[in-house]
Design an enzyme around this catalytic site. Sequence first.
Site, mmCIF file in Angstrom:
data_model
loop_
_atom_site.group_PDB
_atom_site.id
_atom_site.type_symbol
_atom_site.label_atom_id
_atom_site.label_comp_id
_atom_site.label_asym_id
_atom_site.label_seq_id
_atom_site.Cartn_x
_atom_site.Cartn_y
_atom_site.Cartn_z
ATOM 1 N N ARG A 159 23.347 36.138 46.011
ATOM 2 C CA ARG A 159 24.762 35.773 45.916
ATOM 3 C C ARG A 159 24.873 34.367 45.328
ATOM 4 O O ARG A 159 25.738 34.085 44.499
ATOM 5 C CB ARG A 159 25.430 35.801 47.299
ATOM 6 C CG ARG A 159 25.523 37.188 47.916
ATOM 7 C CD ARG A 159 26.494 38.089 47.189
ATOM 8 N NE ARG A 159 27.823 37.529 47.098
ATOM 9 C CZ ARG A 159 28.736 37.579 48.078
ATOM 10 N NH1 ARG A 159 28.470 38.185 49.216
ATOM 11 N NH2 ARG A 159 29.951 37.050 47.902
ATOM 12 N N ASP A 187 27.412 50.463 53.304
ATOM 13 C CA ASP A 187 28.198 49.311 53.734
ATOM 14 C C ASP A 187 28.812 49.672 55.076
ATOM 15 O O ASP A 187 28.803 50.850 55.478
ATOM 16 C CB ASP A 187 29.279 49.005 52.669
ATOM 17 C CG ASP A 187 30.089 47.754 52.962
ATOM 18 O OD1 ASP A 187 29.656 46.942 53.816
ATOM 19 O OD2 ASP A 187 31.166 47.584 52.357
ATOM 20 N N CYS A 240 25.161 45.012 51.471
ATOM 21 C CA CYS A 240 25.803 43.725 51.185
ATOM 22 C C CYS A 240 25.812 42.800 52.399
ATOM 23 O O CYS A 240 25.910 41.594 52.247
ATOM 24 C CB CYS A 240 27.220 43.940 50.664
ATOM 25 S SG CYS A 240 28.327 44.670 51.879
ATOM 26 N N ARG A 262 39.151 34.970 48.778
ATOM 27 C CA ARG A 262 38.873 36.224 49.508
ATOM 28 C C ARG A 262 40.168 36.640 50.178
ATOM 29 O O ARG A 262 40.691 35.931 51.047
ATOM 30 C CB ARG A 262 37.772 36.018 50.556
ATOM 31 C CG ARG A 262 37.677 37.172 51.536
ATOM 32 C CD ARG A 262 36.428 37.163 52.369
ATOM 33 N NE ARG A 262 35.297 37.583 51.575
ATOM 34 C CZ ARG A 262 34.113 37.957 52.085
ATOM 35 N NH1 ARG A 262 33.929 37.959 53.389
ATOM 36 N NH2 ARG A 262 33.131 38.323 51.299
ATOM 37 N N GLN A 320 29.603 40.431 44.739
ATOM 38 C CA GLN A 320 28.528 41.142 45.438
ATOM 39 C C GLN A 320 27.717 41.981 44.462
ATOM 40 O O GLN A 320 26.492 42.015 44.498
ATOM 41 C CB GLN A 320 29.143 42.056 46.519
ATOM 42 C CG GLN A 320 28.110 42.808 47.319
ATOM 43 C CD GLN A 320 27.289 41.878 48.184
ATOM 44 O OE1 GLN A 320 27.828 41.075 48.927
ATOM 45 N NE2 GLN A 320 25.971 41.969 48.087
ATOM 46 N N HIS A 372 34.600 44.066 45.174
ATOM 47 C CA HIS A 372 33.761 42.918 45.597
ATOM 48 C C HIS A 372 32.832 42.592 44.418
ATOM 49 O O HIS A 372 31.621 42.795 44.482
ATOM 50 C CB HIS A 372 32.974 43.291 46.850
ATOM 51 C CG HIS A 372 32.425 42.128 47.613
ATOM 52 N ND1 HIS A 372 32.554 40.811 47.191
ATOM 53 C CD2 HIS A 372 31.736 42.070 48.790
ATOM 54 C CE1 HIS A 372 31.965 40.023 48.077
ATOM 55 N NE2 HIS A 372 31.462 40.746 49.041
#
Length: 304
Positions: free
Chosen positions: A289, A221, A261, A101, A131, A128
Amino acid sequence: MTRHFLKDDDISPQEQAKILDHAIALKKDRFSDRSFEGPKTVAMIFDKTSTRTRVSFSVGISEMGGFPLVIDSQSSQMAKSESIADTAKVLTRQVSQIMWRTYEQSNLDEMAKHSTVPVISGLSDDYHPCQLLADLQTIKEHFGKTEGLTVAYVGDGANNVANSYLIAGAMAGMNVRIASPEGYQPSGEVVNRAKQLASGEILVNSDPAEAVSGADVVTTDTWVSMGAETEKAQRIGDLEPYRVDENLFSQASPEAVFLHCLPAYRGNEVTAGVIDGERSLVWQQAENRLHAQKAIMSFLAKNS
Ligand code: CP
Ligand code: NVA
């Protein structure tokens, strides 16, 4: 050839569909995929904070018979500017896969260039992709398909999650609509790539009501992504008309579901009434996830 998953279209649409099906199967039989029996080690490097990514990768790697090695980059030599290339060459001789990340997408490209084991993005400033595998799994479980469904993303349309919706949603045969104010819309490059991959509609506008109208999935988001904290006050002011509230959500299909998310900031990008409401699937989405990332790790282990 070593395969990597640095952005959504590093896999083909056919591979994406197979990975989603494997994720759904793994959810029913959690310990059936033993790709990391040994135990083989998977390194997870975090330059940014995380709850879901860290937990779901750690649990997933363990359930696949492996050892999850979490590296906080601030306490590693990466913080003292040891190069990405040297870090990759050290890790690659010891671990089976690397999840990272980070900030710039180019960091991931550099890691992958010097790694002989698969590198997976756990989020960058631009995408992402893990996700989106979880989100598409959630949509497929709920509706039985992704093809032909419409997703409306409302809010900061220039961030990593919005970009991944455009690319991965298009690959999954969805119509993807993004509603964002000027200055928060996705780049022409990402929109053009989505249009190349799409069999349905790709729409970018500044009108949340038009984007949400009749949509099957409504999502948003945070307005302040990691790395953008200094712009917080400005962003909250600019994005205020793009909150997903009960009135906006009621303009979607009567069967529409809400996704986020997480982490969520109730009262900013979404109201508590929507995210905690009956048609919110955010907890199932967060659980997915785990299953989706096991499926992508299994795919990379088999195909590298
Ligand atoms: N959605 C997501 O990536 O959550 P974390 O930041 O907690 O990992
Ligand atoms: N866009 C958000 C996603 C967090 C999972 C961020 O980058 O902070």
